[in-house]
Design an enzyme around this catalytic site. Structure first.
Site, PDB file in Angstrom:
ATOM      1  N   LEU A 170       0.868  -1.173   0.000  1.00  0.00           N
ATOM      2  CA  LEU A 170       0.000   0.000   0.000  1.00  0.00           C
ATOM      3  C   LEU A 170       0.910   1.231   0.000  1.00  0.00           C
ATOM      4  O   LEU A 170       1.647   1.448   0.959  1.00  0.00           O
ATOM      5  CB  LEU A 170      -0.903   0.031   1.234  1.00  0.00           C
ATOM      6  CG  LEU A 170      -1.658  -1.251   1.606  1.00  0.00           C
ATOM      7  CD1 LEU A 170      -2.571  -0.976   2.794  1.00  0.00           C
ATOM      8  CD2 LEU A 170      -2.440  -1.771   0.422  1.00  0.00           C
ATOM      9  N   GLU A 180       0.523   8.238  -2.323  1.00  0.00           N
ATOM     10  CA  GLU A 180       1.265   9.062  -3.270  1.00  0.00           C
ATOM     11  C   GLU A 180       2.098  10.122  -2.555  1.00  0.00           C
ATOM     12  O   GLU A 180       1.706  10.649  -1.517  1.00  0.00           O
ATOM     13  CB  GLU A 180       0.318   9.739  -4.261  1.00  0.00           C
ATOM     14  CG  GLU A 180      -0.546  10.819  -3.652  1.00  0.00           C
ATOM     15  CD  GLU A 180      -1.395  11.524  -4.699  1.00  0.00           C
ATOM     16  OE1 GLU A 180      -1.201  11.297  -5.892  1.00  0.00           O
ATOM     17  OE2 GLU A 180      -2.265  12.311  -4.286  1.00  0.00           O
ATOM     18  N   CYS A 196      12.200  12.229   2.639  1.00  0.00           N
ATOM     19  CA  CYS A 196      11.442  11.044   3.036  1.00  0.00           C
ATOM     20  C   CYS A 196      12.040   9.827   2.344  1.00  0.00           C
ATOM     21  O   CYS A 196      13.015   9.925   1.604  1.00  0.00           O
ATOM     22  CB  CYS A 196       9.963  11.211   2.673  1.00  0.00           C
ATOM     23  SG  CYS A 196       9.674  11.358   0.887  1.00  0.00           S
ATOM     24  N   GLY A 244       0.713  13.442   1.394  1.00  0.00           N
ATOM     25  CA  GLY A 244       1.041  14.079   2.659  1.00  0.00           C
ATOM     26  C   GLY A 244       0.323  13.482   3.850  1.00  0.00           C
ATOM     27  O   GLY A 244      -0.144  14.210   4.723  1.00  0.00           O
ATOM     28  N   ASP A 262      -1.773  11.602  11.279  1.00  0.00           N
ATOM     29  CA  ASP A 262      -1.951  10.848  10.032  1.00  0.00           C
ATOM     30  C   ASP A 262      -3.438  10.841   9.699  1.00  0.00           C
ATOM     31  O   ASP A 262      -4.250  10.313  10.459  1.00  0.00           O
ATOM     32  CB  ASP A 262      -1.434   9.416  10.203  1.00  0.00           C
ATOM     33  CG  ASP A 262      -1.287   8.670   8.883  1.00  0.00           C
ATOM     34  OD1 ASP A 262      -1.946   9.059   7.895  1.00  0.00           O
ATOM     35  OD2 ASP A 262      -0.514   7.695   8.838  1.00  0.00           O
ATOM     36  N   ARG A 301      -4.668   9.582   6.820  1.00  0.00           N
ATOM     37  CA  ARG A 301      -4.957   8.589   5.786  1.00  0.00           C
ATOM     38  C   ARG A 301      -5.989   7.577   6.265  1.00  0.00           C
ATOM     39  O   ARG A 301      -6.126   7.327   7.456  1.00  0.00           O
ATOM     40  CB  ARG A 301      -3.676   7.859   5.376  1.00  0.00           C
ATOM     41  CG  ARG A 301      -2.693   8.726   4.639  1.00  0.00           C
ATOM     42  CD  ARG A 301      -1.399   7.981   4.354  1.00  0.00           C
ATOM     43  NE  ARG A 301      -0.695   7.627   5.591  1.00  0.00           N
ATOM     44  CZ  ARG A 301       0.435   6.940   5.635  1.00  0.00           C
ATOM     45  NH1 ARG A 301       0.988   6.500   4.507  1.00  0.00           N
ATOM     46  NH2 ARG A 301       1.021   6.678   6.797  1.00  0.00           N
ATOM     47  N   LYS A 339      -1.399  -0.230   9.095  1.00  0.00           N
ATOM     48  CA  LYS A 339      -1.902  -0.803   7.847  1.00  0.00           C
ATOM     49  C   LYS A 339      -2.345  -2.243   8.056  1.00  0.00           C
ATOM     50  O   LYS A 339      -3.390  -2.666   7.537  1.00  0.00           O
ATOM     51  CB  LYS A 339      -0.831  -0.731   6.753  1.00  0.00           C
ATOM     52  CG  LYS A 339      -0.475   0.673   6.296  1.00  0.00           C
ATOM     53  CD  LYS A 339       0.575   0.635   5.197  1.00  0.00           C
ATOM     54  CE  LYS A 339       0.946   2.034   4.720  1.00  0.00           C
ATOM     55  NZ  LYS A 339       1.980   2.007   3.654  1.00  0.00           N
TER      56      LYS A 339
END
Length: 396
Positions: A252, A255, A267, A295, A328, A330, A356
């Site tokens: 996973l 972007e 990074c 980001g 985070d 996400r 994840k």
């Protein structure tokens, strides 16, 4: 209608002229209206500095604009419409940075000063301005309960990839709708915002597919998944012919334009992307999901603002939180949805991030093995990777 047309005059004559202009063109009430249409328009207006109406579940609503894009002419018009002072709403993370007391749950509301209100709103919203406006404040939060639409409004700002801070006027819903009709303002409900938030991550459709030979994995197909409610597409790179339901080797990858494309050394994203493709190609079969979550889910511009804060000495987590975000933002449920769509329910997951693993398992994907995915550090990203290990629990 242009920004100037929306902010000219407050008298009956100006209002009449505004109504005449609206009647001469299509408005959101004249076309098919869905949550996606309403939220899409609201996002567009917020990103251009214009006000929108956000309704809740009761009789109250908000007239709101993005604090980071605040202009005195727009704020003056909003105040004239509502005949009441404006407030700025902030997340707790941003409020803590400004040493504002947290009297209300999840967010705070701060009175906007009458003197230079746009400058004050921008200073409240954007920590990259803290060194430019060091004498502004102190700020005091209101103790009254937050209007019901405040938290959905902050969620809408995040959906627009803006800083989660808005200039707001609480207003009766009936009055808000009259303003929206008279001045052609976008109207969105808390339910619309919640629906789009959920649909963007779990309701997907394949909209394109093609062969895409890659360096290190020539036998690759790409499938593009678009959220049914609109929004940015996610990609599935299927290398070789992995057999469903698995287990299949999966990476996973969120972007990262600066790392993936520009080769940033701040990074390890570029190394992780190319390394995963090479590893899956070497094994002969697997899947890389390229997720539109720049980001850590805050968007490219906000990520660059976070970099500016890192240049001032803050680590990556503190920088995101000073901007008003979570460490985070996400959501990996979208990855589980894509895997299910493709027929895979068992994976060997290439990751150092235990979150994840946990999210995939919660979503019904069996993670039968975690495959370490680590690369050498450099002098530019050593502190970043140490923060991921020490503060985010990454297995490095």
């Amino acid at each position: 209608m242009s920004a100037n047309a929306r902010t000219r005059g407050t008298g009956a004559k100006a209002k009449k002229a505004g109504v005449a202009k609206v009647k001469g063109r299509k408005t959101h009430a004249n076309v098919i209206s869905t949550p996606a249409v309403r939220v899409g328009r609201a996002i567009q207006d917020l990103r251009t500095g214009l006000p929108v109406v956000i309704t809740g579940t009761g009789k109250d609503a908000l007239l709101a604009c993005a604090a980071e894009l605040a202009r005195d002419d727009v704020l003056g018009q909003m105040r004239a419409w509502c005949r009441a002072p404006a407030h700025v709403v902030l997340t707790h993370n941003r409020a803590r940075t400004l040493k504002i007391r947290l009297y209300t749950k999840d967010a705070v509301r701060v009175a906007l000063p009458a003197d230079a209100p746009a400058r004050a709103a921008r200073a409240l919203a954007d920590p990259t301005r803290d060194l430019h406006d060091p004498l502004m404040g102190p700020w005091t939060a209101l103790r009254e309960p937050l209007p019901a639409s405040v938290l959905p409004a902050l969620r809408l700002a995040k959906q627009a990839e803006l800083l989660p801070s808005l200039v707001v006027h609480p207003i009766a819903a009936a009055t808000a709708r009259r303003l929206a009709r008279a001045w052609n303002l976008g109207v969105v409900s808390a339910e619309d915002i919640a629906f789009i938030d959920e649909a963007s991550h779990v309701r997907l459709a394949i909209v394109a597919r093609a062969q895409l030979p890659l360096a290190g994995a020539e036998n690759t197909r790409v499938l593009a998944f678009r959220p049914e409610a609109g929004g940015r597409e996610h990609l599935a790179l299927i290398i070789g012919n992995p057999e469903p339901p698995g287990p299949v080797l999966v990476r996973l990858h969120s972007e990262c334009l600066t790392g993936d494309l520009l080769g940033s050394l701040k990074c390890d994203c570029g190394d992780q992307l190319r390394g995963a493709i090479a590893a899956i190609g070497k094994q002969g079969a697997g899947i890389l999901l390229y997720l539109a979550q720049e980001g850590r889910g805050i968007g490219l511009i906000n990520k660059l603002k976070a970099y500016e804060l890192q240049d001032q000495g803050f680590d990556t987590i503190d920088a995101n939180e000073r901007l008003g975000f979570e460490a985070d933002e996400r959501r990996f449920a979208v990855a589980a949805e894509i895997l299910k769509h493709l027929g895979y329910s068992r994976v060997q997951l290439m990751t150092n991030n235990p979150d994840k693993v946990g999210v995939l398992r919660q979503q019904g994907i069996a993670v039968v093995e975690r495959v370490a995915h680590q690369f050498p550090t450099n002098r530019h990203n050593a502190a970043y990777l140490a923060t991921k290990k020490d503060r985010s629990g990454h297995l490095l």
